[in-house]
Each structure stands twice: as C-alpha cells, then as structure tokens.
Design an enzyme around this catalytic site. Structure first.
Site, PDB file in Angstrom:
ATOM      1  N   ARG A 130       0.815  -1.258  -0.092  1.00  0.00           N
ATOM      2  CA  ARG A 130       0.008   0.113   0.137  1.00  0.00           C
ATOM      3  C   ARG A 130       0.884   1.266  -0.127  1.00  0.00           C
ATOM      4  NH1 ARG A 130      -2.553  -3.577   3.614  1.00  0.00           N
ATOM      5  NH2 ARG A 130      -4.425  -4.440   2.236  1.00  0.00           N
ATOM      6  N   ASP A 313     -12.576 -11.419  13.708  1.00  0.00           N
ATOM      7  CA  ASP A 313     -11.698 -11.000  12.653  1.00  0.00           C
ATOM      8  C   ASP A 313     -12.066  -9.344  12.345  1.00  0.00           C
ATOM      9  OD1 ASP A 313      -9.740 -10.681  10.750  1.00  0.00           O
ATOM     10  OD2 ASP A 313     -10.888 -11.417   9.054  1.00  0.00           O
ATOM     11  N   MET A 651       3.691 -16.136  -7.006  1.00  0.00           N
ATOM     12  CA  MET A 651       3.360 -17.517  -6.820  1.00  0.00           C
ATOM     13  C   MET A 651       4.619 -18.279  -6.216  1.00  0.00           C
ATOM     14  SD  MET A 651       1.254 -20.049  -7.192  1.00  0.00           S
ATOM     15  CE  MET A 651       1.709 -21.805  -6.884  1.00  0.00           C
TER      16      MET A 651
END
Length: 691
Positions: A130, A313, A651
C-alpha cells in the site's frame, strides 16, 4: 500547544521537506499544497487536498493528461506520494516506481526481490503493498517478506535494509511506512495466524531500532517489555502466548504533530475464538484497539478498544483521521475511524475519551456503543458459544482498508462502505491447535454484497448523502478544495462527485476495476489527479458473490493522471469477460476422497488466499485454476509448485509437497471444474474460512 509539542510539530514537518501552515478546520497540514508527501496527504491522514483549480463547475473538462502501463503488476493499492513533482508508489511485490508527475516518464524502479526471502512466508497472504513513506530525501518501503528498506529518492538506490519480523513467523508487511521527525515506523500482518503483532520505530537515517510497541503480551515467564504489557496481561488468561494472540497493526497508524504522538490501529485476534486463545475471559488488550503512544519513545499513553474480547476478525486497522471539530459548542481535537465492526468513532485525542459512535450500515452484532463505558451493547450468543450465529457485518466490515477522506470545507467524511453478512461457528478443524472459528460469508438481504459511497457527518453522526454501488469492493477516496470527491469503482470507472450533494459530475472509463485511493498535486500551476488502476487483492475472497470480468493478465495495470483539458488517449484494453471456461475431461473419474484431501491442502497451504474460497476465483489478482492448463496437468503442476518458476509474480514454491499431495490438489481443482462445466454439485461447498 505547549513548547515541546510545537517544536516537535515544526521539526517533523520541516524534516519531511515542507513548511508549516494552517489548513481549513484548524488542522496543521503539510505544505506546500502542490505536494502529497504522506500516504494520507498530510500528517492528519485526511486524504484531502486543498487544491481547487479543478472544481464542481469545471470538472466536466477533466481529461486524461497521461498514463503509464505497469507490466507484471496485478493488484495495485498504493496512493502515490508526490514530492517535488515526482510520484512515488509501489506495485504488488513492493517494487517502487518513480515517475515524472508532469509527463508520466518513468524515472527509475527499485525491486526488493521479496520473492527470494522467507519463501514459506509468501504463502500466508496475497501479494499486495500500500505504498511508501518519505522523509528528507529518503523513501521507505516494507516488503512482503518483512523487511523495511530505505531508498534514495533521487536515484532509487538502497540505503539500508532491516528485517522487522522473525524468520520463522508468518508475519509480513503490506502497509505503507509512516515517516515523521527523525523516525520511520512500520507494523505487520499475520494476526490471523496467531502472530503477536507490534509497531516498530527505526532511525530514518541509520535504520537503528529506537522503540517497539507490542499489541499483545508475551510469555510472562520471560518478563513484560513494558508497564503497558503488564497491564494488558491482566486481560488475558490461560497459556495465551502458546495458543496465539494476533493483533498486528498492518495498516492504520497516524502521527499527531500537535501532541507528538502516534496512534496505532491494531488488528484482529488469532485464533478468532476467544475461548481457544484465552479461555476463561478477559478483554484481551490491545486487540482491535486504537492506542496512543509517545512518538519519541513508544511509551503507552491511552487506548480505546473497539471490540473487547474480539471474536470475529474485526480490526481497527483502517485509516485514522485527525481533525478539530466543534462538538457541543466546544472545539475538540479528535481522531475519527470507521473500523470493520460497522461503527463510526469520534475520540478525543488528548484523553482517549469516546465522544460518539454510530452505525454506518447494517450492524446487528451490537445494539449500540454505550458512551458512558465505551463498550458495545452486544447481541446474545455473539461469540457463538451456544451454536452458530449469523449477523452483519461480515469480517470485511462496513468499511475495509480502502481509505475514507475528510473535507474541512464540507465537514463531511466520505466512506466507501460494504454490506455483507456472515455466519460464525466453533470448529475443531481450524488452523489452531485446540480449535478455532469457522466463518461463512452470506448473502441474506437482497442488497448484500453491494457497496456505497457515504458522506458522513461526524458531529451529527449520520449520513448526509449516499451513492449506491453495484459491488462491495470499490476504491479509496480523495476529497479536494474544489468540493469534489474522487473515487474509483469495481466496474472500472473513475468518478468525481459533488462533495456537498453527492451528485456525480464526471466519470472516466478506466477499463479495469480500481481499489486504490487517488492523489492530488500541482506542477507549474496545473492541477493533477492520479490513480492506480489494478483490481485485485481481497476480491478472491469475495468471488462467491461477484465476478468482476477482469481476467488475470488480460487488462494492463496502469497509473492514470488527469488534468483540465487533458487530451491523451487510453491505450487498447481487453474487454471484460464474465465467462468461466473450465478445463474438464469428462472421461476423468473424480476421486472424491482425493479431492477432499486436496481441499484441505488448498486451504491449509494458503492457495485459498490468492485463488479464492472454495476454489472459485474472481480472476483478477490470480488465475482461476479451473481455467489453468498447468492445474489441469499433474506433471506441469508439480514442476511449478516444486520449482517456483512464477515466484517473481507472487506464486511461491511448495517444495515440500509430495507427488501424492499434488495429485490430491489436482483432483480438487478437477472437481471444481467439473461442477462448473456441468452445473451440478459434485460435493458440498466447504466453509468460507477457518481460523
């Protein structure tokens, strides 16, 4: 303000290469207005620009000034900083870009190559970053593998690097560092996995650690790091240090130059079930809290806990805005936050006293917040001890990480909101030894899984206007001195709204969904607005409710910049494609036992994070495995998982998986593809998540 506070404010602002000025509403802001030197625009984190050349009367003339393609990127969540006419931002793997703000010319890039470090950690979360911090000619970036790196802003050369997390932990960094005075602070994610979170301050010039504030206490036999941790330990029970605590401040922290404090927004618990982590009771400080600490020493000053004994959460890691508001005839220095639990909080930042809190959407887990005690008045069985319970909002909240903005001109806060329900239950098969929580995202109401941009009056604590959006995952917000509110959306449009009425005045077809917040700046007297276009991130978790039509690798990721009378043209972009074309061999017999084992591996190894719950993907930040030729071929899948050929793209490799386990994963994906191809269920769906 006392002499010490004023000196601190002046020192902090001047070190960042700006002067001190008073903005509207009495806030101390970074100046000059043509720059955007911190993630939120200024230390007040308002995501507000006083620039007003573009306003409600002429915004119809806004056009594309320039754009730049960003090959290899997928999810883009950074709000670019602007210092001296140069834009600085990050890509999904913490790669840093420097771009000329007038022309769009790429000046340099810096790649920390985070895929090479702490490889097993890369499986815990999707690749996303971010943004950067800035101070005195230096940029700071946190990496997916947990490093904090200082970079020379002129050349892009690394100055120093520090590993901020333990090698064996599942911690990571996704948020932007915050630089102030002679320090830079960074938090971490990983609370879902039980990791004990903290915020750390480093010397901006040397990288030397100066202080660390832990969010939860550690093993009492080793002694507590501070009086604050000794106090917090009294709110925990059992062997919590073995079971997991959580709470990492992965996004929301703000520096207050008036009071010389840092406000830390802390994260969720891990495990979510409080009886699994802290049996016997206790509020479990400082989970899901806002904590004020001394900016020089990290010493605890006060806290406010939005969710005592957190179990869902819920987190307070959304952006924290500083302002001055007149409440009850008295001007107050306040902070404002809209955490995921669905309430909007106004807190006196001198004392930490709650001034008001109201619901920003459908919220049923609590009736209200008791202002006298500051505690929520909760619904029955809210911690699912007596069986499953369904309520609003879901773990995604009524507001997630996408920044809200505050305009001192209108006095309104502009919030990107969400509506979605969830069902919670205890689960013996969760990630944690001793059990945890199983939650399922639900669409109950007809308008669940939608979003809205809301203009919120923080004094009256009610909405002034609202614009409904067809999907729940939309972009962050920018407010400007021209009384405009800019926001990108799920459908790929970049919009400008009248900040006072909510009327949409302009929009641009960016041809790809937008989740980042825009940035405003000026060069040579010309006002620009920039936004990163790169839909992805948590969209994978929401693919059961919506399919964006943005295919992995199909639509270019870009930085778009607009100005009055801009005449640039957007390069060709692949159109949206809502179809899912599964690869299915009807002759293949589905081995249900193998597919069930594969489903457990898919969740436990973290495949779910990037490729979606229940194997269904939104298609944007990572491929839909149903359509993947590699996932359809066990040999090719084994080669990819063991070799890590795509690690640079986010990945990771899984060298520990056996041939039999890879066969199980293959069978699980084949079962999903069969269901899509035939339209018939082969097996009941798994829960949305287990923690």
């Amino acid at each position: 303000m006392g002499r010490r506070g004023l000196a601190a404010a002046l020192a902090g602002l001047c070190l960042a290469g700006v002067a001190v000025a008073r903005g509207g509403g009495g806030q101390i802001r970074a100046w000059p207005a043509q720059d955007w030197p911190t993630t939120g625009g200024a230390f007040d984190a308002q995501y507000y620009s006083p620039l007003a050349q573009i306003d409600t009367r002429n915004v119809g003339r806004l056009g594309l000034a320039w754009s730049i393609d960003l090959p290899g990127e997928q999810t883009l969540e950074s709000a670019p900083l602007v210092v001296g006419g140069i834009l600085y931002f990050t890509g999904q793997m913490s790669k840093v870009y420097a771009v000329d703000g007038a022309s769009g010319r790429l000046l340099w890039t810096y790649d920390p190559e985070s895929y090479k470090y702490r490889v097993a950690n890369q499986r815990s979360h999707f690749p996303v970053n971010r943004g950067v911090g800035y101070s005195n000619g230096r940029l700071f970036v946190g990496t997916r593998d947990g490093r904090l790196i200082a970079i020379d802003a002129r050349s892009g050369k690394m100055l120093w690097s520090r590993q901020t997390v333990d090698e064996a932990s599942r911690m990571y960094i996704s948020g932007a560092p915050l630089a102030y005075k002679d320090k830079v602070v960074i938090g971490n994610g990983g609370g879902d996995y039980g990791e004990r979170g903290y915020l750390t301050a480093y010397d901006a010039k040397t990288g030397r650690q100066t202080w660390r504030f832990h969010v939860a206490p550690g093993d009492p036999a080793k002694g507590h790091e501070s009086d604050a941790m000794a106090m917090a330990a009294k709110t925990w029970s059992g062997e919590y240090w073995k079971r997991g605590t959580g709470g990492g401040p992965w996004n929301g922290f703000t520096y207050d130059p008036e009071l010389d404090r840092v406000y830390i927004g802390t994260g969720n618990s891990g495990p979510y079930d409080p009886e699994a982590r802290s049996p016997g009771g206790g509020d479990n400080l400082f989970l899901s809290s806002i904590v004020a600490v001394d900016a020089d020493t990290g010493r605890y000053i006060w806290h406010y806990q939005v969710n005592p004994r957190e179990a869902w959460d819920f987190k307070a890691t959304m952006n924290i805005i500083l302002a001055r508001l007149t409440i009850g005839g008295r001007e107050r220095r306040v902070l404002m936050q809209s955490p995921t639990n669905g309430f909007f909080y106004v807190i006196d930042r001198d004392t930490g006293k709650l001034l008001s809190a109201e619901k920003t959407g459908k919220v049923t887990w609590a009736e209200r917040i008791d202002i006298a005690t500051g505690r929520p008045v909760e619904a029955p069985n809210i911690r699912y001890a007596d069986g499953p319970v369904t309520f609003w909002p879901s773990p995604f909240g009524t507001h997630n990480w996408q920044p809200m903005a505050f305009s001192p001109r209108t006095g309104l806060v502009y919030i990107p909101t969400i509506k979605l329900a969830a069902r919670y239950a205890r689960s013996p098969n969760a990630l944690f030894e001793g059990g945890g929580t199983e939650f399922t995202l639900l669409k109950v109401d007809a308008d669940d899984a939608t979003g809205a941009l809301i203009a919120w009056d923080p004094v009256a604590q009610k909405p002034r206007w609202s614009v409904r959006q067809g999907d729940l995952w939309n972009g962050g917000v920018l407010a400007t001195g021209g009384d405009l509110v800019f926001q990108g959306d799920f459908d790929g449009y970049f919009n400008a709204f009248d900040g006072r009425s909510g009327r949409r005045l302009w929009r641009f077809d960016a041809k790809l969904g937008i989740i980042a917040a825009p940035t405003s700046y000026s060069i040579g007297g010309r006002h620009y607005v920039s936004v990163l276009v790169g839909y992805g991130g948590s969209t994978q978790s929401l693919a059961l409710f919506t399919r964006a039509g943005w295919k992995y690798g199909a639509q270019p990721r870009r930085l778009l910049t607009f100005a009055l009378d801009g005449r640039a043209k957007l390069p060709w972009t692949a159109p949206r494609d809502f179809t899912v074309t599964p690869i299915d061999d009807p002759a293949l017999a589905i081995d249900q036992a193998a597919a069930d084992r594969g489903a457990r591996l898919y969740n436990n190894k973290g495949c779910v994070v990037c490729h979606g719950f229940n194997g269904r993907s939104s298609g944007a930040p990572a491929p839909d495995l149903q359509e993947s030729g590699i996932a359809a071929d066990p040999a090719a899948l084994a080669e990819l998982l063991h070799g890590g050929a795509l690690a640079e793209n986010g990945m990771p490799r899984f060298e520990e998986l056996t041939t039999a386990e890879i066969g199980d994963l293959h069978m699980y994906v084949r079962r999903i593809a069969r269901e899509t191809a035939t339209g018939k269920p082969v097996a009941p769906p798994a829960p949305s998540g287990k923690f």
